[in-house]
Scaffold this active site. Structure first.
Site, PDB file in Angstrom:
ATOM      1  NE  ARG A 139       0.124   1.436   3.392  1.00 61.96           N
ATOM      2  CZ  ARG A 139       1.005   2.381   3.578  1.00 61.96           C
ATOM      3  NH1 ARG A 139       2.300   2.083   3.628  1.00 61.96           N
ATOM      4  NH2 ARG A 139       0.663   3.637   3.738  1.00 61.96           N
ATOM      5  N   GLY A 140       0.215   2.394  -0.125  1.00 63.10           N
ATOM      6  CA  GLY A 140       0.966   3.629  -0.323  1.00 63.10           C
ATOM      7  C   GLY A 140       1.062   3.843  -1.832  1.00 63.10           C
ATOM      8  CB  ALA A 141       0.198   6.755  -3.953  1.00 64.29           C
TER       9      ALA A 141
ATOM     10  NE  ARG B 105      -6.335   0.851  -1.598  1.00 63.36           N
ATOM     11  CZ  ARG B 105      -5.681   1.426  -0.591  1.00 63.36           C
ATOM     12  NH1 ARG B 105      -4.384   1.292  -0.473  1.00 63.36           N
ATOM     13  NH2 ARG B 105      -6.322   2.148   0.300  1.00 63.36           N
TER      14      ARG B 105
ATOM     15  CD  GLN C 244      -3.280   2.748   6.876  1.00 60.34           C
ATOM     16  OE1 GLN C 244      -3.854   3.165   7.879  1.00 60.34           O
ATOM     17  NE2 GLN C 244      -3.924   2.488   5.762  1.00 60.34           N
TER      18      GLN C 244
ATOM     19  CG  ASP D 135      -3.392   7.828  -1.706  1.00 58.59           C
ATOM     20  OD1 ASP D 135      -3.145   8.275  -0.574  1.00 58.59           O
ATOM     21  OD2 ASP D 135      -3.144   6.649  -2.034  1.00 58.59           O
TER      22      ASP D 135
ATOM     23  CG  ASN E 263      -2.574  11.469   2.499  1.00 56.82           C
ATOM     24  OD1 ASN E 263      -2.071  10.545   1.856  1.00 56.82           O
ATOM     25  ND2 ASN E 263      -2.199  11.737   3.738  1.00 56.82           N
ATOM     26  CE  LYS E 264      -5.273   5.588   4.511  1.00 59.89           C
ATOM     27  NZ  LYS E 264      -6.266   4.688   3.855  1.00 59.89           N
TER      28      LYS E 264
HETATM   29  O1  MRU Z   1      -4.608   3.151   2.312  1.00 59.97           O
HETATM   30  P1  MRU Z   1      -3.143   3.397   2.197  1.00 59.97           P
HETATM   31  O2  MRU Z   1      -2.361   2.845   3.345  1.00 59.97           O
HETATM   32  O3  MRU Z   1      -2.603   2.935   0.870  1.00 59.97           O
HETATM   33  O4  MRU Z   1      -3.003   4.978   2.239  1.00 59.97           O
HETATM   34  C1  MRU Z   1      -1.738   5.527   2.062  1.00 59.97           C
HETATM   35  C2  MRU Z   1      -1.714   7.012   2.154  1.00 59.97           C
HETATM   36  O5  MRU Z   1      -2.718   7.656   2.352  1.00 59.97           O
HETATM   37  C3  MRU Z   1      -0.386   7.648   1.902  1.00 59.97           C
HETATM   38  O6  MRU Z   1      -0.264   8.837   2.622  1.00 59.97           O
HETATM   39  C4  MRU Z   1      -0.237   7.968   0.403  1.00 59.97           C
HETATM   40  O7  MRU Z   1      -0.506   6.834  -0.372  1.00 59.97           O
HETATM   41  C5  MRU Z   1       1.119   8.476   0.080  1.00 59.97           C
HETATM   42  S1  MRU Z   1       2.375   7.259   0.244  1.00 59.97           S
HETATM   43  C6  MRU Z   1       3.846   8.004  -0.154  1.00 59.97           C
END
Ligand code: MRU
Length: 381
Positions: free
Chosen positions: A61-63, A104, A221, A262, A272-273
């Protein structure tokens, strides 16, 4: 999915690759992030369903990490396509591309990486066709080109994060307090992270930052990943619940907020999250600059404003049951569980990219950033 491989004791989590590929076996190799920090397990994926599930379930996970996984994933799947014409091959590739893309919806890096691989496949096919190269020979060339492009996407990610770190570091000073939300760390990228890149570079240079990591409900996270990786690196990190950011900011303990993203819309609105926009609102109230760290691959100029960003909705159980020993909410209660929220551009002090810091008005600033990117033509490898 193949069984996990135990990790050796004397390594920290930062010594492992977030996303890798085993070219010998044709497998995507990732750390299963759903098990962290209790258990560090490496998993190997080779089918479209396994890769789709790993992205959907947040094992990776994470963009940026999702983007790199998709690039390796589509290479692995392309190398298994059995066909005898260029058009037949491409039709199959598009099916696999669209399937992975559906795992996603919010992180644009997933789509970006898949379209970059698709573009490469198309241009290689075109070249082979115009040179009358047989499908058998052309197929080998396409697969080789896809392999090189996926490796390049991963290498670029490391360079991009380092650059974001350098620009981010110019916004803070030694001894500063920094707050971050979710995990935009090394575990969300291939190295350094985005929001954590200034923190890691500062750590190397003796900046002695004091970092506050929001735990980040509902999937934690911040607690499971950010606090874990920063603590492993020896950074002074304090874990707080999501509802504590106002207090630490009011106390004057935070000089800057760095978060990842994201998808950034053309006007600077940023997904973002979930909970990020709360942090941004609180930061505005207490005069703390709120910075978004964004690789240019996360800036989506085709999305005009945050209103157009597709926000992923996830299962209610993540809120009512997950992580608890027993269910913590009444059976049948309604649950709203969006995975992301949009921070309005006016709450953002700057968007830190690998080509510099964009400030409002963002559309013009991004055009300038993309111009620099085009002129730089950096050959990473
Ligand atoms: O649901 P996730 O854990 O994939 O969410 C991740 C985030 O919101 C991060 O802040 C974002 O993807 C940037 S990662 C460099």
């Amino acid at each position: 999915m193949k069984g996990g491989e135990p990790m050796s004791d004397n390594k920290t989590i930062l010594d492992y690759e977030t996303v890798d590929i085993d070219f010998e076996t044709g497998e995507l190799v990732i750390i299963d992030q759903t098990k962290l920090p209790a258990k560090t397990e490496i998993i190997r994926l080779s089918t479209a369903k396994e890769i789709w599930d790993a992205i959907y379930l947040l094992q990776v996970r994470g963009a940026p990490a999702i983007g790199v996984s998709a690039a390796f994933g589509i290479y692995i799947l392309a190398s298994k396509i059995e066909n005898d014409t260029y058009d037949g091959f491409y039709d199959e590739l598009v099916k696999q591309r669209d399937y992975l893309d559906s795992s996603r919806p919010t992180a644009v890096n997933l789509h970006w990486a898949l379209m970059r691989m698709d573009g490469l496949a198309q241009s290689t096919i075109k070249e082979c066709k115009s040179n009358d190269i047989s499908y058998e020979e052309g197929y080998k060339r396409i697969i080789e080109a896809l392999k090189n492009e996926a490796v390049k996407i991963k290498e670029e990610d490391i360079w991009v994060c380092k650059q974001i770190g350098e620009y981010g570091l110019s916004l803070v000073k030694p001894g500063d307090g920094i707050l971050t939300h979710c995990n935009a760390g090394q575990l969300a990228t291939c190295k350094y992270g985005t929001a954590t890149a200034p923190i890691y570079l500062g750590q190397e240079r003796g900046y002695n930052f004091h970092v506050f990591a929001d735990e980040t409900r509902p999937l934690l996270q911040g607690a499971r990943l950010t606090a874990y990786e920063l603590h492993s690196a020896g950074v002074d990190v304090t874990l707080i619940c999501d509802n504590m950011s106002a207090m630490v900011m009011k106390n004057g303990w935070v000089n800057a907020v760095f978060v990842g993203c994201d998808r950034v819309a053309a006007n600077g609105d940023t997904a973002n999250k979930i909970g990020t926009s709360v942090v941004a609102t609180v930061a505005k109230r207490y005069g703390v600059p709120f910075y978004v760290c964004a690789p240019t691959s996360t800036i989506d100029m085709d999305t005009a404003t945050g209103d157009e960003i597709n926000i992923e909705q996830r299962k209610a159980e993540e809120v009512t049951e997950m992580w608890y020993k027993e269910r913590m909410a009444p059976e049948g209660v309604k649950v709203f569980n969006p995975a992301f929220d949009v921070t309005d551009n006016e709450l953002i002090a700057g968007i830190v990219t690998e080509y510099g810091i964009a400030r409002a008005p963002y559309k013009e600033a991004f055009e300038e950033i993309f111009k620099k990117k085009k002129e730089a033509k950096i050959n990473i490898l």
